[in-house]
Design an enzyme around this catalytic site. Structure first.
Site, PDB file in Angstrom:
ATOM      1  N   CYS A  38      54.561  34.710  53.941  1.00  0.00           N
ATOM      2  CA  CYS A  38      53.791  35.839  54.479  1.00  0.00           C
ATOM      3  C   CYS A  38      53.863  35.854  56.003  1.00  0.00           C
ATOM      4  CB  CYS A  38      52.337  35.726  54.024  1.00  0.00           C
ATOM      5  SG  CYS A  38      51.266  36.985  54.738  1.00  0.00           S
ATOM      6  N   ASP A  93      23.261  53.403  32.353  1.00  0.00           N
ATOM      7  CA  ASP A  93      23.581  52.969  33.718  1.00  0.00           C
ATOM      8  C   ASP A  93      23.591  54.141  34.691  1.00  0.00           C
ATOM      9  OD1 ASP A  93      24.599  50.988  35.690  1.00  0.00           O
ATOM     10  OD2 ASP A  93      26.363  52.272  35.616  1.00  0.00           O
TER      11      ASP A  93
END
Length: 535
Positions: free
Chosen positions: A228, A505
């Site tokens: 990286c 919910d």
């Protein structure tokens, strides 16, 4: 987007245009040749075109990219291209408009698609489309995304689901690169691997004859930390050397305190020097047992080049501590001992490694419940073996037949919540659409929720919701169809139940006096035990 939204950073804490350009000049001077503006959402900054234009003037900077949700892209892209924008990534996790609204918490799917086509029209090639794949949400769209590359110059990049604060990460939601690749190869066996570019984060493939390509970003299953070469600066000026790391250094504060260029370079250099070889805290998720000897394992931090001995020691110690703190191996060991003891025991405990509050039931301490309903399906429980232990039914020898099941549920909302749902005025969004999607998704992952259920390849799922104004209720009906050796009643029941839970919910902020009732099987057809129809 989390359903509760995200806290917005005060404007005074954000980097100014000049501060962004000052840091950019410093990094480019030290050899950085590519800068990507990302987010959050970079295209909501009113100065984004000006920033791109100023970056384009930096000598040595080869690429200016942007990663965007695409909502404002079609409108801004001509100006951005003129300013010098050379690369585009667009985040898009679904090709289903209703599901898009559920994930993003807003409308805009068609604007994103318009942005993708505008980028192609203006000559960007490839246009990269980033798709985070999540089990139970969009893994069924892999082939649809891959098919986009047939007629369009896209690089569709499938990204393994990664843990970040607020996204309720769960290992079971992650679909690995190998599993995604297998799914696509079944449809296109001729899929070709493309050469990997140096320091690339993606493994690229191409279907012969297609204009575009697909890629996989394997951050979790096959990390690329060792190669990286990326650094990140947050909107409020913190330098991150690893996307997963919690460690940050505030360049903004040093800038505003009048730090010199040399002082900033020293601070940046020290931070980069602390960059680790891999995101170690995630290592545990991909191993069934701890390393036999952490000091000589393949990820041994003592072999990381360029770290001081003190840092190496601290890193290794952290790994061992994490393994000691992980309860999974111990819990598995306890379970193995219990199952192998020959005594049927049922344990109830909130802790994986605690027996303090366990209750044990021997086979003689309970009796089968009295049969109820119009039809008795069997005199014996099918999911226990001869010794009374839990067991999965072997359906290998059963013939494939067409299976259909219908289940229902009722959610009593009360007058206030019912009116808001009826008029679609809930702040969270369209409760009926969300519940419908939740029911469909739940049917597809029933085997992951109900331990002894077989995985069923469903050919059709339908969830219908009907408003009942006399009872201030929503009636839910879920139907599932498949061809196979086992029935789909559990899929239908799970679908209806989860749709009902999703309604709760969506409405709980308005009222918690909500009742879920009448979750039941309406009918099932197919199978050796005959059909069932509730009177």
């Amino acid at each position: 987007m989390p359903e509760e939204g995200v806290p917005l950073t005060p404007k005074a804490n954000l980097l100014t245009t000049e501060e962004i350009l000052t840091l950019a000049r410093l990094f480019v001077k030290e050899g950085i040749d590519k800068i990507r503006l990302t987010g959050g959402e970079p295209l909501i900054r009113p100065d984004v075109v000006d920033i791109v234009a100023q970056l384009q003037r930096l000598e040595g900077l080869r690429t200016i990219g942007v990663t965007t949700n695409g909502i404002n892209l079609a409108r801004l892209l001509p100006q951005l291209q003129k300013a010098g924008l050379s690369a585009i990534n667009i985040s898009l996790d679904t090709l289903v408009p209703a599901k898009f609204e559920f994930i993003v918490r807003r409308k805009g799917f068609h604007k994103v698609m318009e942005g993708i086509h505008k980028a192609i029209e203006l000559g960007y090639n490839p246009v990269k489309v980033n798709c985070v794949v999540m089990r139970g949400l969009n893994e069924d769209e892999l082939l649809d995304f891959a098919a986009l590359t047939e007629g369009l110059p896209l690089d569709v990049r499938f990204i393994e689901y990664m843990p970040f604060d607020g996204n309720k990460w769960n290992f079971k939601k992650m679909v690995s690169y190998k599993e995604m690749l297998d799914t696509i190869r079944q449809q296109w066996p001729e899929l070709e691997k493309l050469p990997e570019e140096e320091s690339s984060t993606a493994k690229a493939f191409k279907i012969p004859g297609f204009q575009g390509q697909i890629s996989f970003i394997t951050s979790m299953s096959e990390h690329f930390c060792g190669t990286c070469n990326r650094l990140r600066i947050t909107a409020d000026g913190n330098l991150k050397v690893c996307l997963f790391g919690n460690s940050e250094v505030s360049l903004r504060d040093h800038l505003r305190a009048g730090a010199s260029e040399q002082e900033l370079l020293r601070i940046i250099g020290a931070a980069v020097g602390r960059k680790k070889r891999q995101h170690a805290e995630l290592f545990l998720m991909f191993h069934d047992s701890p390393p036999a000897n952490p000091s000589i394992s393949s990820w041994d931090p003592l072999h990381v080049q360029g770290l001081r001995p003190r840092m190496r020691m601290s890193f290794s110690s952290q790994m061992v501590t994490l393994w000691k703190g992980c309860r999974v191996p111990q819990a598995l060991l306890l379970a193995q001992q219990r199952l192998g003891s020959g005594c049927f025991q049922r344990h109830y405990t909130s802790h994986a490694d605690s027996d303090a509050n366990s209750k044990c039931l021997s086979p003689g301490s309970w009796a089968p419940a009295a049969p109820s309903g119009p039809q008795l399906t069997s005199e014996q429980l099918t999911h226990v073996d001869s010794e009374g232990r839990a067991a999965m039914v072997d359906v290998g020898r059963k013939p494939d037949t067409e299976r259909v099941a219908v289940a229902s549920a009722v959610v009593l909302l009360g007058p206030v919540a019912f009116k808001l749902v009826q008029q679609n005025q809930l702040k969270k969004g369209d409760a009926l659409v969300v519940a419908q999607l939740a029911g469909i998704q739940a049917a597809k992952v029933t085997s992951q929720l109900i331990p002894l259920c077989h995985h069923v390849a469903l050919s059709h799922v339908q969830v219908q919701l009907e408003l009942d104004s006399t009872r201030h209720a929503v009636r839910i009906q879920a139907s599932c169809r498949a061809r196979g050796p086992t029935g789909v009643e559990m899929e239908a029941l799970t679908s209806a139940a989860v749709a009902a839970l999703s309604l709760y919910d969506m409405c709980k902020a308005v009222s918690r006096d909500i009742v879920l009732e009448e979750i039941k099987l309406i009918s099932k057809t197919g199978g050796q035990r005959g059909d069932f129809h509730r009177a």
